[in-house]
Design a protein around this motif. Structure first.
Motif, PDB file in Angstrom:
ATOM      1  N   SER A 188       0.857  -1.186   0.000  1.00 33.89           N
ATOM      2  CA  SER A 188       0.000   0.000   0.000  1.00 33.89           C
ATOM      3  C   SER A 188       0.893   1.236   0.000  1.00 33.89           C
ATOM      4  O   SER A 188       1.963   1.243   0.608  1.00 33.89           O
ATOM      5  CB  SER A 188      -0.885   0.018   1.245  1.00 33.89           C
ATOM      6  N   ARG A 239      -3.957   1.271  -3.264  1.00 37.30           N
ATOM      7  CA  ARG A 239      -4.711   0.816  -2.095  1.00 37.30           C
ATOM      8  C   ARG A 239      -5.471  -0.456  -2.406  1.00 37.30           C
ATOM      9  O   ARG A 239      -5.836  -0.732  -3.541  1.00 37.30           O
ATOM     10  CB  ARG A 239      -5.659   1.901  -1.602  1.00 37.30           C
ATOM     11  N   PHE A 292      -8.896  -2.443  -0.842  1.00 31.69           N
ATOM     12  CA  PHE A 292     -10.016  -2.169   0.034  1.00 31.69           C
ATOM     13  C   PHE A 292     -11.096  -3.211  -0.171  1.00 31.69           C
ATOM     14  O   PHE A 292     -11.160  -3.886  -1.196  1.00 31.69           O
ATOM     15  CB  PHE A 292     -10.571  -0.752  -0.192  1.00 31.69           C
ATOM     16  N   ASP A 345     -10.334   0.207   4.011  1.00 31.19           N
ATOM     17  CA  ASP A 345      -8.988  -0.009   3.483  1.00 31.19           C
ATOM     18  C   ASP A 345      -8.308  -1.182   4.171  1.00 31.19           C
ATOM     19  O   ASP A 345      -8.486  -1.414   5.372  1.00 31.19           O
ATOM     20  CB  ASP A 345      -8.123   1.239   3.669  1.00 31.19           C
TER      21      ASP A 345
END
Length: 191
Positions: A20, A29, A31, A48
């Protein structure tokens, strides 16, 4: 659904090949998104998931020695204890003045983060000075040495051929006439 409920779920074999990262131009990211479909409008919620990849230390991690100078004016030798660093490591080194014929006012070392995005002719570099250390005030003399001790952050390289993040040490000397002399050195930093 008319009341709160809990649903168990499991995703097997989900690839998360990169760490990340949040930078100037890039946000990498992972999620989890839950969506409840309703007649009028859907409700979505994201959470996240931070991914951190553990690396092994390199077996060969030799010291770095380099020289830089201006002919017949200035000759400096740098020495760093390692060439690769961990996030929690410290750069330890020395700067030796072998020849000094210019009037140096002060010297600083900057840690510069360079974020590179894009590929081919569309490459864009974003530099961010994350730390500045004045390591000398006043003129050095021949034979003088200055100790260095700096803390770093991680480096990310060639993430999906889209971006990379590297850290540089930038040595800056400023003379009495406000002219800047600098030398930049990349340091590979492993997490």
């Amino acid at each position: 659904m008319s009341q709160s409920q809990t649903f168990d779920f499991e995703f097997t074999h989900v690839e998360k090949p990169y760490e990340s990262y949040t930078g100037q131009n890039v946000k990498l990211r992972y999620f989890l998104r839950a969506t409840v479909s309703r007649r009028l409008n859907d409700i979505s919620k994201e959470m996240d998931i931070v991914v951190h990849t553990f690396s092994t230390y390199p077996e060969l991690n030799s010291s770095i020695k380099m020289e830089v100078g201006i002919e017949d004016c200035l000759h400096i030798e740098f020495e760093y204890n390692k060439s690769k660093y961990h996030l929690k490591d410290v750069i330890v080194g020395k700067i030796y003045f072998l020849l000094v014929r210019i009037k140096i006012k002060h010297m600083e070392i900057d840690i510069i983060k360079r974020e590179t995005t894009g590929t081919g002719p569309n490459v864009y570099h974003e530099n961010d000075t994350i730390a500045k250390y004045e390591i000398m005030d006043g003129a050095p003399v021949r034979g003088e040495s200055i100790p260095i001790r700096l803390f770093l952050a991680p480096t990310m390289r060639e993430i999906n051929k889209k971006f990379s993040v590297r850290y540089y040490l930038n040595l800056v000397l400023i003379d009495e006439e406000e002219r800047c002399y600098f030398k930049q050195q990349v340091h590979a930093v492993k997490v």
